[in-house]
Scaffold this motif. Sequence first.
Motif, PDB file in Angstrom:
ATOM      1  N   SER A 249      -1.289   5.694   4.184  1.00 27.60           N
ATOM      2  CA  SER A 249      -1.199   4.877   2.980  1.00 27.60           C
ATOM      3  C   SER A 249      -1.117   3.431   3.430  1.00 27.60           C
ATOM      4  O   SER A 249      -0.069   2.962   3.872  1.00 27.60           O
ATOM      5  CB  SER A 249       0.037   5.258   2.161  1.00 27.60           C
ATOM      6  N   TYR A 251      -1.262   0.630   1.921  1.00 26.05           N
ATOM      7  CA  TYR A 251      -0.407  -0.284   1.168  1.00 26.05           C
ATOM      8  C   TYR A 251       1.041  -0.146   1.620  1.00 26.05           C
ATOM      9  O   TYR A 251       1.748  -1.125   1.842  1.00 26.05           O
ATOM     10  CB  TYR A 251      -0.549   0.021  -0.327  1.00 26.05           C
ATOM     11  N   ARG A 252       1.457   1.145   1.805  1.00 26.20           N
ATOM     12  CA  ARG A 252       2.833   1.365   2.216  1.00 26.20           C
ATOM     13  C   ARG A 252       3.055   0.853   3.631  1.00 26.20           C
ATOM     14  O   ARG A 252       4.113   0.322   3.950  1.00 26.20           O
ATOM     15  CB  ARG A 252       3.143   2.870   2.153  1.00 26.20           C
TER      16      ARG A 252
END
Lengths: 631, 253
Positions: A249, A251-252
């Motif tokens: 992920s 974004y994470r």
Amino acid sequence: MAAGVAAWLPFARAAAIGWMPVANLPMPVAPTQKNKRQDELIILNVSGRRFQTWKNTLDRYPDTLLGSSEKEFFYNEETKEYFFDRDPDVFRSVLNFYRTGKLHYPRYECISSYDEELAFFGIVPEIIGDCCYEEYKDRKRENAERLMDDQEDNKDAKLPNMTFRETMWRAFENPHTSTMALVFYYVTGFFIAVSVITNVVETVPCGSGLNKKEVPCGERYTVAFFCMDTACVMIFTVEYLMRLFAAPSRYRFMRSVMSIIDVVAILPYYIGLVMTDNEDVSGAFVTLRVFRVFRIFKFSRHSQGLRILGYTLKSCASELGFLLFSLTMAIIIFATVMFYAEKGSSSSKFTSIPASFWYTIVTMTTLGYGDMVPKTIAGKIFGSICSLSGVLVIALPVPVIVSNFSRIYHQNQRADKRRAQKVQKARLARIRISKTGSSNAFLHSKRNGLFNEALELTGSTEEEKQLSKSTSLLESQHHHLLTCLEKTTNHEFVDEQYYQQSYLEAGLHNYPSRSPSLSSQEGVTGTCCTRRSKKHHSPLPNSSDPAHMQPLTHAHQQGLQELSTIHIQPLSTSRSSLNMRMDEPAPLNCQASQITTAIISIPTPPVTTPEGDAHLPAAPTHQNVVKVSAL
Amino acid sequence: MKSRSQDHSLSESTELDRSYDPLTGNPPYRATKRTIKERFLKLLPCYHSGSSPSLNQSNVSDDAELLAVRYRPEGLEHLMGQTSFSKKELQVLYRGFKNECPSGAVNEETFKSIYSQFFPQGDTSMYAHFLFVAFDTHNSGSVNFEDFVLSLSIILRGSITEKLNWTFNLYDLNKDGCITREEMTDIIQSIYDMMGTYTYPCMRDSAPRDHVEQFFQKMDKNKDGVVTIEEFLETCQKDENIMQSMHMFDNVI
């Protein structure tokens, strides 16, 4: 039933004498012991150790191995005892459960062996008593975590069908998975170290320059250092981009702490590249180079201890906040006091209260630089008090932080302990179940028992086998007691669900067809064989809801016809006795040993009245109750 | 140190207000305050030493000691003579009795808790209280095995007259020889309480009152508002329902 007080059942039944003169209905027949034999001792031989107990003790829990006929499988004919090839120590707890009604968990026992024994003897662990339940649950959870840990260790084997991206991510996260990952791990570590050392050495003065002035190495070997810096930043940039690519992920990942540190570590270089020609912002640029020291934090990927330290500081935020707060309070107090104490003396360094802050901090942390010292006596007194209190204030929260660190360190491999609420909720549910269990047993057996009787009379056997679970004598006596209470008060026990339903319907439905006699009667005990329960094999209509009976009657005509053919002589009298009002206690000639079946018609027109009842008065036809009961 | 407990101790300032002793979590030990106060009061001429609280406490602990004392019943032979139970029956009864009450005598709380286990849906405390009073013939506050077995013998093995007498005694709460409407209402209310809330049909509030009315109409022959023992015996012996119910106790043990 409360098996622990099973021995008191005769007392409870005797206490029912208080209801007898008050009751207006006849009492049901008491169950008798079929073969009245004396209570016998049973010998249980568990791996050589002999236990003895009364048979009645074991019968208290008929749904366990020892309480049911299952123990006959273990009966040894020659020695006339029951032999179990199990652990005698755990069996002690099992047998005590029968004796006292409470199941205890001995602490020295292994949790899995205990569970196995309980499973063998058919005892549900949920009924462990409150005294031992916490311990049991804790041990069980530890065991489960240990199993999970063992499983996780095996999980590191490479799974097939992992995409290249997933492989890369696993390599980054766990360098031991492959050689490539290990190489990458050490290379990045090396370059982090090189970068940090470069930053440090840059500022060391090495040799004299042109005009006898010490210059730092950075300015002397500018090119070399620049090349080193470039190489490091290249590596870091590539590493960052690779991690960004591999992250599941993105974004994470970009929000995570480590990636921010990475970015902050390499950004000054690029900013420096952009801004080399502009002289005005070179000052700011120099400041930016400070951020290069953040590269040292990249080591935390390589060291678990660093991570734990960071996590500890984060989790001790409240303690640290408290420390800071109390320190601030103390600093302000003492700075004020010192300022006013030293105000009188000449050439005092304590020019203002904020200036005194520095003195207070240095004194409280026992540094004592000596650049500011009090000169007046009052100042010295307060100064000494300040240093003593400093020791205390700082020393108090520190052990807490230390113990936090050690706790987190040891707990590092485990998941967090379950929150107390979940355990509490489960226990409340357990207690509620056990409470409703005994009352449900009565209602259940009432339904079963009545239906049983009816079916016996009709002669159908297949469902009879299904339902005729033999209840122990104790249970039948207990149920008889509860039935007597019902008869005394002319109300019946129902379960909560049914009560709410009937309550709701009583509000919703009008009963225009109900005769006034019915409504004035306290309790037309409409114990139908089956209430509005989820049983599907009940062909008999429901008594509680006359409005719904219309569609049912036709379908169940057949069932009713069958029942009507059972015609027992006292039928009329018993029926009339049920119809009678409260203030006319008609004599009941119901003999004790007969099974009397009363059938009352349902609200539809007399078409459904059982045929054999021609000699009955017409009054019962507007009874809206169908009842099949064995009295 | 979880942050939960941290916040807890920070928000409470009770230790500063001296309303709670932080070491033990209890209210501050009142005895010291009192002894200081007592010492001061002793100086005053009007002080007279009443029973100090410490004495009360020792009374309470003495009572606890008494309850812990083992109570032994008379021998089997003696009990067999007094009651109509056989030896084996007495043995079974005593074993069950001693299991629940190891000290040999049952107090009202235990009595209530035992009885309530048989009726999971309702509230048995009032009826159990009346039973306890009926069993406790010596008014000692606890029922020992002899009382227990004597009453059981009357109920289970006595003649009809004895059973009815015992029942009358149960109903007559103040033991004055007659049952008033209030007493009967209490009794019937307690019986209805045992049914609990989930009944069919729904329990109306007037149900116990109606039942009391029926009872009095049946029993009170001279309509003077109370039921005496003679009226009670006479009516019960004429009532077939009741007679038949009395025979239900024949094979309880």
